[in-house]
Enzyme design. Structure first.
Site, PDB file in Angstrom:
ATOM      1  N   SER A 168       0.744  -1.125  -0.101  1.00 17.35           N
ATOM      2  CA  SER A 168       0.051  -0.033  -0.132  1.00 17.35           C
ATOM      3  C   SER A 168       0.778   1.367  -0.019  1.00 17.35           C
ATOM      4  O   SER A 168       0.384   2.483  -0.254  1.00 17.35           O
ATOM      5  CB  SER A 168      -0.947   0.129   1.386  1.00 17.35           C
ATOM      6  OG  SER A 168      -1.739  -1.013   1.376  1.00 17.35           O
ATOM      7  N   HIS A 206      -0.551  -2.327  -7.321  1.00 12.09           N
ATOM      8  CA  HIS A 206      -1.400  -2.066  -6.015  1.00 12.09           C
ATOM      9  C   HIS A 206      -2.886  -2.255  -6.439  1.00 12.09           C
ATOM     10  O   HIS A 206      -3.484  -1.261  -6.939  1.00 12.09           O
ATOM     11  CB  HIS A 206      -0.942  -0.756  -5.480  1.00 12.09           C
ATOM     12  CG  HIS A 206      -1.646  -0.302  -4.310  1.00 12.09           C
ATOM     13  ND1 HIS A 206      -1.710   0.934  -4.056  1.00 12.09           N
ATOM     14  CD2 HIS A 206      -2.116  -0.884  -3.261  1.00 12.09           C
ATOM     15  CE1 HIS A 206      -2.515   1.214  -2.831  1.00 12.09           C
ATOM     16  NE2 HIS A 206      -2.913  -0.212  -2.450  1.00 12.09           N
ATOM     17  N   GLU A 230      -2.687   0.660  -9.265  1.00 15.43           N
ATOM     18  CA  GLU A 230      -1.784   1.642  -9.408  1.00 15.43           C
ATOM     19  C   GLU A 230      -0.552   0.915  -9.756  1.00 15.43           C
ATOM     20  O   GLU A 230      -0.126  -0.355  -9.288  1.00 15.43           O
ATOM     21  CB  GLU A 230      -1.401   2.370  -8.061  1.00 15.43           C
ATOM     22  CG  GLU A 230      -2.289   3.414  -7.824  1.00 15.43           C
ATOM     23  CD  GLU A 230      -1.811   4.106  -6.216  1.00 15.43           C
ATOM     24  OE1 GLU A 230      -1.766   5.217  -6.228  1.00 15.43           O
ATOM     25  OE2 GLU A 230      -1.560   3.424  -5.414  1.00 15.43           O
ATOM     26  N   ASN A 255      -2.875   6.341  -1.334  1.00 15.73           N
ATOM     27  CA  ASN A 255      -2.621   6.374   0.086  1.00 15.73           C
ATOM     28  C   ASN A 255      -2.075   7.620   0.628  1.00 15.73           C
ATOM     29  O   ASN A 255      -2.635   7.930   1.628  1.00 15.73           O
ATOM     30  CB  ASN A 255      -2.140   5.008   0.600  1.00 15.73           C
ATOM     31  CG  ASN A 255      -2.897   4.039   0.690  1.00 15.73           C
ATOM     32  OD1 ASN A 255      -4.079   4.044   1.214  1.00 15.73           O
ATOM     33  ND2 ASN A 255      -2.604   2.737   0.322  1.00 15.73           N
TER      34      ASN A 255
END
Ligand SMILES: CC(=O)CC(=O)SCCNC(=O)CCNC(=O)[C@H](O)C(C)(C)COP(=O)(O)OP(=O)(O)OC[C@H]1O[C@@H](n2cnc3c(N)ncnc32)[C@H](O)[C@@H]1OP(=O)(O)O
Ligand SMILES: NC(=O)C1=CN([C@@H]2O[C@H](COP(=O)(O)OP(=O)(O)OC[C@H]3O[C@@H](n4cnc5c(N)ncnc54)[C@H](OP(=O)(O)O)[C@@H]3O)[C@@H](O)[C@H]2O)C=CC1
Length: 283
Positions: free
Chosen positions: A119, A140, A152, A190
């Site tokens: 993450s 991701h 991602e 994130n």
């Protein structure tokens, strides 16, 4: 490079979802975890989701059997010797991931790509533990994997264009929308999402409102599908804290300071939905 057989390391909520979408895309999947019971837990959850899709008329029983038939359970990393692509989805902890990548580098065929579903952790640093940094990349997925379309794709400093293209195309094959991102703490998702969740936790900590009220404001006021505290419980509070620590240390900026209440809840073992208790209770 054509990918046919992959290994997913970690059969938790993300690993199980990645294995499912890969098998749905026709790939042969080796699903690995430390113990047979963890792999079985992932497979049981996946079977339930597929059965729900049968009940909704979106899938036939034969298709379900074909999807599950493409997944081989594994409790040994040595099984990576047979695959052309590995994606790691274990706990968000650098030393655990580094150990796994070191082993995979010894076991997997030299041409195999090694990806991480991390993450927030630096892909460049994970890649540097291997002798094939040009074949290491971030891939991701978002939670829940079968539903969310974004992936991602994170380039480490040494990731080659060929590796990037292979992973980009693999995401498309899994019916996902890949977005290219460079290697910075928390990437895009994130870096933007987690400070909002952390701020919502500060609102609880400072007594601004109850968790229910905070979530109502964001759901009904901003049209978010889940309030930030429900989302934090869904992601896992341990994962949220690990991501905030990476942002805090990675940028050396106090604006990313993890809320003390988040730390306290993780220490108490209140990790959200997966342990039955977080900001809300789950039975
Ligand atoms: C931490 C990180 O590194 C990155 C991240 O992943 S951050 C988290 C990103 N994810 C989010 O932000 C999720 C936000 N929440 C949502 O989008 C929605 O609440 C949700 C999709 C999870 C559920 O949607 P909902 O409309 O509230 O519920 P519901 O109607 O039950 O479910 C919608 C669909 O999702 C499916 N679904 C729900 N939960 C699921 C799960 N855990 N696994 C698989 N499928 C699931 C349902 O089966 C349903 O499928 P159909 O459309 O085929 O019927
Ligand atoms: N939760 C989320 O919303 C998202 C998480 N991620 C990332 O995905 C990764 C996994 O997260 P998530 O699925 O939520 O976590 P979970 O805790 O659900 O699953 C992690 C799994 O990995 C297993 N595991 C731990 N160490 C090893 C090892 N050495 N070898 C094999 N398996 C191991 C764990 O076993 P045990 O139970 O024994 O520890 C567990 O089954 C993390 O990097 C996280 O940051 C990415 C996107 C979204």
């Amino acid at each position: 490079m054509q990918i046919n057989r992959i290994m997913v390391v970690g059969a938790g909520q993300m690993g199980g979802g990645i294995a499912q979408v890969a098998a749905q895309a026709g790939l042969q999947v080796v699903l690995n975890d430390l113990k047979q019971e963890y792999v079985d837990r992932g497979l049981t959850f996946m079977t339930k989701l597929l059965e729900r899709n049968i009940a909704k008329g979106k899938l036939s029983g034969e298709e379900k059997d074909r999807i599950l038939g493409r997944i081989t359970p594994s409790i040994s990393l040595e099984d990576a010797a047979e695959v052309d692509f590995v994606i790691e989805a274990v706990t968000e902890n650098m030393s655990v991931k580094e150990k796994i990548f070191k082993s995979l580098d010894q076991i997997a065929p030299k041409a195999a790509i090694l990806a991480s579903n991390t993450s927030s952790l630096p892909i460049t640093e994970i890649a540097a533990t291997t002798e094939r940094p040009e074949k290491v990349i971030g891939m991701h997925f978002m939670n829940p994997v079968p539903v969310m379309v974004l992936v991602e794709v994170i380039r480490g400093i040494a990731t080659s264009d060929e590796t990037f293209k292979t992973v980009h195309d693999l995401a498309l094959r899994m019916d996902k929308h890949p977005v290219e991102v460079n290697d910075f703490p928390g990437f895009i998702s994130n870096r933007v999402l987690m400070p909002m969740i952390n701020e919502a936790i500060y609102c609880v900590y400072e007594g601004v409102a109850t968790p229910k009220a905070i979530d109502e404001v964001m759901r009904m006021g901003m049209n978010h599908p889940m309030g930030p505290l429900t989302l934090a419980d869904f992601i896992g509070l341990d994962t949220c804290l690990a991501i905030m620590e990476v942002l805090y240390q990675g940028f050396s900026d106090s604006k990313y300071r993890p809320c003390p209440l988040l730390r306290k809840m993780v220490k108490a073992g209140w990790l959200g939905k997966k342990t039955g208790k977080g900001f809300f209770e789950y039975h």
